[in-house]
Design a protein around this motif. Structure first.
Motif, PDB file in Angstrom:
ATOM      1  N   ASP A  29       0.862  -1.193   0.000  1.00  0.00           N
ATOM      2  CA  ASP A  29       0.000   0.000   0.000  1.00  0.00           C
ATOM      3  C   ASP A  29       0.897   1.241   0.000  1.00  0.00           C
ATOM      4  OD1 ASP A  29      -1.913   1.936   0.347  1.00  0.00           O
ATOM      5  OD2 ASP A  29      -2.332   1.435   2.452  1.00  0.00           O
ATOM      6  N   GLY A  31       0.855   4.775   0.246  1.00  0.00           N
ATOM      7  CA  GLY A  31      -0.010   5.901   0.618  1.00  0.00           C
ATOM      8  C   GLY A  31       0.716   7.227   0.535  1.00  0.00           C
ATOM      9  N   GLU A  33       1.042   9.298   3.053  1.00  0.00           N
ATOM     10  CA  GLU A  33       1.772   9.528   4.302  1.00  0.00           C
ATOM     11  C   GLU A  33       2.579   8.293   4.723  1.00  0.00           C
ATOM     12  OE1 GLU A  33       1.153  12.280   6.492  1.00  0.00           O
ATOM     13  OE2 GLU A  33       1.813  11.516   8.424  1.00  0.00           O
ATOM     14  N   ARG A  36       2.930   0.630   3.405  1.00  0.00           N
ATOM     15  CA  ARG A  36       2.759  -0.568   4.238  1.00  0.00           C
ATOM     16  C   ARG A  36       2.835  -1.816   3.368  1.00  0.00           C
ATOM     17  NH1 ARG A  36      -1.051   2.989   6.518  1.00  0.00           N
ATOM     18  NH2 ARG A  36      -0.363   3.594   8.602  1.00  0.00           N
ATOM     19  N   ASN A  99      -4.431   5.116  -6.137  1.00  0.00           N
ATOM     20  CA  ASN A  99      -5.350   6.027  -5.475  1.00  0.00           C
ATOM     21  C   ASN A  99      -5.413   7.342  -6.249  1.00  0.00           C
ATOM     22  OD1 ASN A  99      -7.023   7.035  -3.494  1.00  0.00           O
ATOM     23  ND2 ASN A  99      -5.546   6.852  -1.838  1.00  0.00           N
ATOM     24  N   ASP A 227     -12.337   4.561   2.834  1.00  0.00           N
ATOM     25  CA  ASP A 227     -10.967   4.501   3.343  1.00  0.00           C
ATOM     26  C   ASP A 227     -10.450   5.924   3.492  1.00  0.00           C
ATOM     27  OD1 ASP A 227      -8.324   3.139   3.869  1.00  0.00           O
ATOM     28  OD2 ASP A 227      -7.791   4.307   2.111  1.00  0.00           O
ATOM     29  N   ALA A 231      -4.430  12.034   2.689  1.00  0.00           N
ATOM     30  CA  ALA A 231      -4.740  13.081   1.710  1.00  0.00           C
ATOM     31  C   ALA A 231      -5.900  12.719   0.790  1.00  0.00           C
ATOM     32  CB  ALA A 231      -3.495  13.354   0.857  1.00  0.00           C
ATOM     33  N   SER A 253      -7.343  13.028   6.262  1.00  0.00           N
ATOM     34  CA  SER A 253      -7.139  13.412   7.654  1.00  0.00           C
ATOM     35  C   SER A 253      -6.020  14.441   7.839  1.00  0.00           C
ATOM     36  CB  SER A 253      -6.856  12.149   8.475  1.00  0.00           C
ATOM     37  OG  SER A 253      -6.799  12.447   9.822  1.00  0.00           O
ATOM     38  N   ASN A 254      -5.048  14.473   6.924  1.00  0.00           N
ATOM     39  CA  ASN A 254      -3.985  15.485   7.037  1.00  0.00           C
ATOM     40  C   ASN A 254      -4.518  16.899   6.854  1.00  0.00           C
ATOM     41  OD1 ASN A 254      -1.958  13.770   7.618  1.00  0.00           O
ATOM     42  ND2 ASN A 254      -0.764  14.124   5.760  1.00  0.00           N
ATOM     43  N   THR A 257      -5.213  18.198  10.218  1.00  0.00           N
ATOM     44  CA  THR A 257      -3.977  18.607  10.905  1.00  0.00           C
ATOM     45  C   THR A 257      -3.516  19.978  10.397  1.00  0.00           C
ATOM     46  OG1 THR A 257      -3.401  16.269  10.931  1.00  0.00           O
ATOM     47  CG2 THR A 257      -1.657  17.813  11.527  1.00  0.00           C
ATOM     48  N   GLU A 272      -1.007  17.554  15.044  1.00  0.00           N
ATOM     49  CA  GLU A 272      -1.234  16.108  14.919  1.00  0.00           C
ATOM     50  C   GLU A 272      -1.497  15.493  16.293  1.00  0.00           C
ATOM     51  OE1 GLU A 272      -1.491  14.450  12.127  1.00  0.00           O
ATOM     52  OE2 GLU A 272      -1.156  12.348  12.667  1.00  0.00           O
ATOM     53  N   THR A 276      -4.872  13.517  17.222  1.00  0.00           N
ATOM     54  CA  THR A 276      -4.885  12.082  17.526  1.00  0.00           C
ATOM     55  C   THR A 276      -5.164  11.789  19.000  1.00  0.00           C
ATOM     56  OG1 THR A 276      -2.479  12.148  17.707  1.00  0.00           O
ATOM     57  CG2 THR A 276      -3.383  11.400  15.618  1.00  0.00           C
ATOM     58  N   GLY A 345      -6.225   5.159   8.207  1.00  0.00           N
ATOM     59  CA  GLY A 345      -5.684   5.840   9.397  1.00  0.00           C
ATOM     60  C   GLY A 345      -6.607   6.909   9.937  1.00  0.00           C
ATOM     61  N   LYS A 348      -9.187   6.317  12.719  1.00  0.00           N
ATOM     62  CA  LYS A 348      -8.776   6.101  14.105  1.00  0.00           C
ATOM     63  C   LYS A 348      -9.148   7.267  15.028  1.00  0.00           C
ATOM     64  CE  LYS A 348      -4.773   3.984  14.757  1.00  0.00           C
ATOM     65  NZ  LYS A 348      -3.329   3.797  14.580  1.00  0.00           N
TER      66      LYS A 348
HETATM   67  N1  LIG Z   1      -5.605   8.299  16.299  1.00  0.00           N
HETATM   68  C1  LIG Z   1      -5.793   9.010  15.198  1.00  0.00           C
HETATM   69  N2  LIG Z   1      -6.765   9.952  15.146  1.00  0.00           N
HETATM   70  C2  LIG Z   1      -6.964  10.696  14.048  1.00  0.00           C
HETATM   71  N3  LIG Z   1      -6.244  10.565  12.922  1.00  0.00           N
HETATM   72  C3  LIG Z   1      -5.272   9.649  12.910  1.00  0.00           C
HETATM   73  C4  LIG Z   1      -4.989   8.824  14.019  1.00  0.00           C
HETATM   74  N4  LIG Z   1      -3.974   7.995  13.705  1.00  0.00           N
HETATM   75  C5  LIG Z   1      -3.622   8.293  12.433  1.00  0.00           C
HETATM   76  N5  LIG Z   1      -4.393   9.283  11.945  1.00  0.00           N
HETATM   77  C6  LIG Z   1      -4.298   9.931  10.645  1.00  0.00           C
HETATM   78  O1  LIG Z   1      -4.362   8.978   9.595  1.00  0.00           O
HETATM   79  C7  LIG Z   1      -3.708   9.512   8.439  1.00  0.00           C
HETATM   80  C8  LIG Z   1      -2.816   8.441   7.856  1.00  0.00           C
HETATM   81  O2  LIG Z   1      -3.639   7.400   7.415  1.00  0.00           O
HETATM   82  P1  LIG Z   1      -3.147   6.369   6.307  1.00  0.00           P
HETATM   83  O3  LIG Z   1      -1.861   5.789   6.738  1.00  0.00           O
HETATM   84  O4  LIG Z   1      -4.278   5.456   6.051  1.00  0.00           O
HETATM   85  O5  LIG Z   1      -2.900   7.370   5.101  1.00  0.00           O
HETATM   86  P2  LIG Z   1      -2.171   7.099   3.707  1.00  0.00           P
HETATM   87  O6  LIG Z   1      -2.587   5.769   3.206  1.00  0.00           O
HETATM   88  O7  LIG Z   1      -0.725   7.353   3.838  1.00  0.00           O
HETATM   89  O8  LIG Z   1      -2.810   8.270   2.833  1.00  0.00           O
HETATM   90  P3  LIG Z   1      -3.713   8.203   1.503  1.00  0.00           P
HETATM   91  O9  LIG Z   1      -4.512   6.938   1.555  1.00  0.00           O
HETATM   92  O10 LIG Z   1      -4.575   9.423   1.555  1.00  0.00           O
HETATM   93  O11 LIG Z   1      -2.760   8.240   0.354  1.00  0.00           O
HETATM   94  C9  LIG Z   1      -2.908  10.715   8.921  1.00  0.00           C
HETATM   95  O12 LIG Z   1      -3.555  11.901   8.499  1.00  0.00           O
HETATM   96  C10 LIG Z   1      -2.959  10.586  10.434  1.00  0.00           C
HETATM   97  O13 LIG Z   1      -2.921  11.829  11.091  1.00  0.00           O
END
Ligand SMILES: Nc1ncnc2c1ncn2[C@@H]1O[C@H](COP(=O)(O)OP(=O)(O)OP(=O)(O)O)[C@@H](O)[C@H]1O
Ligand SMILES: [Mg+2]
Length: 429
Positions: A29, A31, A33, A36, A99, A227, A231, A253-254, A257, A272, A276, A345, A348
């Motif tokens: 994956d 992403g 941010e 994985r 994505n 999902d 971003a 979610s960014n 932030t 952040e 969180t 993410g 969460k």
């Molecule tokens: N406990 C939490 N509460 C709120 N937000 C959280 C928490 N833990 C992680 N996040 C948020 O989740 C996001 C990261 O999620 P994820 O790893 O799924 O993204 P990504 O796959 O890298 O991004 P994208 O899918 O948009 O390309 C970040 O914005 C982070 O701040």
């Protein structure tokens, strides 16, 4: 189960297997941010177990698509490298997430003559009718990621799900074609290839997540997966067991932030931490009017909860109303008996489902990958849904390809329509 040993980053695997009875598959994956990886084994009998996983920070990705080739490649390389050093094995190929708001879901139809009425429909006929449904309907600058047959008709009689072996002279298809801009697909494959990982398939993130978090019953009755990443916020809708719609909102979610950092005039790290640790999607449910952040050796900072909540709520409102608009365009805003499964993410955030339920006017649950044995407990987290789903889709394909399995007409993942493109790309490396 050995979770103790696997408490840290732990990814073992691929290719150099000592056990000939098992095949290894990898989900990667990439992403905006985070990157994985999840590795699973598939036995001859088709049993799947997750045996490795790892995550690391991503670089060079913008709103879900590569902005340069070296950034994502080095983050993938680093994340897999750490794991490979630990496990002493290599990942050479993977199912990879794709994505971005460039991903489109297009409804098409096609019709072919298959011969006399006695003719029995076979796989070749299905491929041919799919080709007719795709050719000329999808712009030339797009790669077809998947063709999902929704319904077939034989000699005008519709409602057929699997026409293999049935008789008829005229075959029609109604399908959902998932496509992405060719340059983005190319760049994604180039960037994984630069990290020595061949992208076997590109799967939209929400589709991958759906494989990990949904049950067959939910897919049959009608459900949406959302999902929420850093971003992007991707949507996949299922009904009658089929993928009906895919869409991506270019915000995640960014954005929350960043808004907090700007409005409160604080560093992104502090924003952040507030998001969180202190924010809840059940706005007003935390009665403490102040948020206090104390950094070691630094003075404590205090923020008005009301002010913080206003900022977060405004952005969540915007993201979820965009999601709602997309569901409405797909005609699924009021038609999801199994509700919405929120993952990634961004899911969460404490009580985010409370907020999502109100805005989307549907039942909302947080989705995590379901138990699979192996080290799966370690990846039973919303942020791992995509990587786990990718590994499971790769495992599904292995199971379908097994000679012992009975002949199935339905391919879960359609091979990319441009095999010559792969050849062209890989000849460059
Ligand atoms: N406990 C939490 N509460 C709120 N937000 C959280 C928490 N833990 C992680 N996040 C948020 O989740 C996001 C990261 O999620 P994820 O790893 O799924 O993204 P990504 O796959 O890298 O991004 P994208 O899918 O948009 O390309 C970040 O914005 C982070 O701040
Ligand atoms: Mg993501």
């Amino acid at each position: 189960m050995g979770e103790e040993k696997l408490a840290g980053p732990a990814l073992v695997c691929y290719n150099k297997t000592m056990d000939n009875d098992k095949r290894f598959v990898t989900g990667l994956d990439v992403g905006t941010e985070n990157v994985r990886a999840v590795v699973a084994t598939v036995t001859k009998e088709g049993a799947v177990a997750i045996v490795g996983y790892n995550e690391g920070k991503s670089a060079g990705m913008r709103k879900g698509v590569p902005a340069n080739l070296t950034g994502p490649a080095s983050s993938i390389d680093k994340m897999l490298g750490e794991a490979e050093r630990m496990g002493g094995i290599e990942v050479r190929s993977a199912y990879v997430s794709i994505n971005g708001s460039q991903i489109l879901s297009t409804r098409t139809e096609g019709m072919i003559a298959v011969g006399t009425v006695e003719h029995e429909i076979d796989d070749k006929d299905l491929d041919r009718v799919e080709d007719v449904a795709v050719t000329g309907r999808i712009p030339a600058n797009r790669d077809v990621l998947d063709v999902v047959p929704l319904e077939y008709a034989l000699d005008g009689q519709g409602g057929i799900k699997d026409p293999i072996g049935m008789s008829g002279a005229r075959l029609e298809i109604r399908a959902n074609v998932i496509s992405a801009l060719t340059p983005n697909c190319e760049n994604l494959k180039k960037t994984t290839m630069a990290a020595d990982v061949e992208a076997k398939r590109l799967i939209p993130t929400a589709v991958a997540a759906a494989r990990a978090v949904l049950t067959e019953r939910q897919k049959e009755n009608g459900v949406a997966v959302i999902d929420m990443g850093a971003a992007t916020t991707s949507i996949a809708v299922y009904e009658e067991g089929d993928l009906q719609y895919v869409g991506v909102v270019p915000a995640g979610s960014n954005n929350i932030t960043n808004d907090l950092a700007i409005v409160l005039a604080i560093s992104p790290d502090m924003a952040e931490e507030i998001k969180t640790r202190f924010v809840t999607g059940g706005f007003g449910s935390d009665k403490n009017p102040l948020i206090r952040i104390g950094k070691e050796g630094k003075a404590e900072r205090t923020f008005e909860r009301k002010e913080v909540e206003e900022v977060v709520k405004a952005r969540l409102d915007e993201i979820f109303s965009e999601v709602r608009k997309k569901l409405k365009t797909a005609k699924y805003d009021q038609r999801l008996p199994e509700g919405i499964i929120l993952t990634g993410g961004g899911a969460k955030m404490r009580d985010i489902e409370v907020f999502a339920k109100e805005t989307l006017e549907a039942a909302v649950k947080i989705g995590v990958p379901q138990s699979l044995g192996g080290v799966s407990e370690a990846v039973e987290k919303p942020e791992y849904s995509v990587a786990v789903g990718l590994a499971l889709l790769a495992a599904d394909q292995i199971n379908l390809d097994m000679p012992s399995t009975t002949k199935k007409s339905k391919k879960p993942i359609k091979t990319l329509k441009a095999p010559s493109f792969f050849k062209k790309l890989f000849s460059k490396f």
